[in-house]
Design a protein around this motif. Sequence first.
Motif, mmCIF file in Angstrom:
data_model
loop_
_atom_site.group_PDB
_atom_site.id
_atom_site.type_symbol
_atom_site.label_atom_id
_atom_site.label_comp_id
_atom_site.label_asym_id
_atom_site.label_seq_id
_atom_site.Cartn_x
_atom_site.Cartn_y
_atom_site.Cartn_z
ATOM 1 N N HIS A 47 64.095 48.982 -0.066
ATOM 2 C CA HIS A 47 64.135 47.923 -1.073
ATOM 3 C C HIS A 47 64.388 46.576 -0.400
ATOM 4 O O HIS A 47 63.697 45.598 -0.652
ATOM 5 C CB HIS A 47 65.205 48.210 -2.129
ATOM 6 N N LYS A 51 61.447 43.666 -0.167
ATOM 7 C CA LYS A 51 61.760 42.404 -0.846
ATOM 8 C C LYS A 51 61.743 41.247 0.161
ATOM 9 O O LYS A 51 61.129 40.210 -0.079
ATOM 10 C CB LYS A 51 63.120 42.510 -1.524
ATOM 11 N N ASN A 58 60.387 43.893 -7.931
ATOM 12 C CA ASN A 58 60.998 45.209 -8.081
ATOM 13 C C ASN A 58 60.027 46.273 -8.579
ATOM 14 O O ASN A 58 60.037 47.395 -8.085
ATOM 15 C CB ASN A 58 62.222 45.145 -8.985
#
Length: 90
Positions: A47, A51, A58
């Motif tokens: 994640h 990102k 998301n």
Amino acid sequence: MNDWVDPDLVSHLQASTGLSASRCRRLVLDVLDQYRESLSDFVQRRHRELKARQGLKNEQIYAQILAEVGQRRFAVPQLTERQIRRMIYG
């Protein structure tokens, strides 16, 4: 981290790749490190990476992680003797 590496595996890698024993040992340790990562640690790390590096939202990240999880192996928790018996005998 446990730095023990099966010497037979190192010998096999040496014979099949031509790499030195120390490089083969390091290769095995690197691979084992990948497999020691828990599912939770993998999800959190990916994640952050997706990102920061790719600027994904998301919803895109969740889909990517879901696809990747199915292709990887993860460390399992330490089992008790009772859990092992239950796996064998139900």
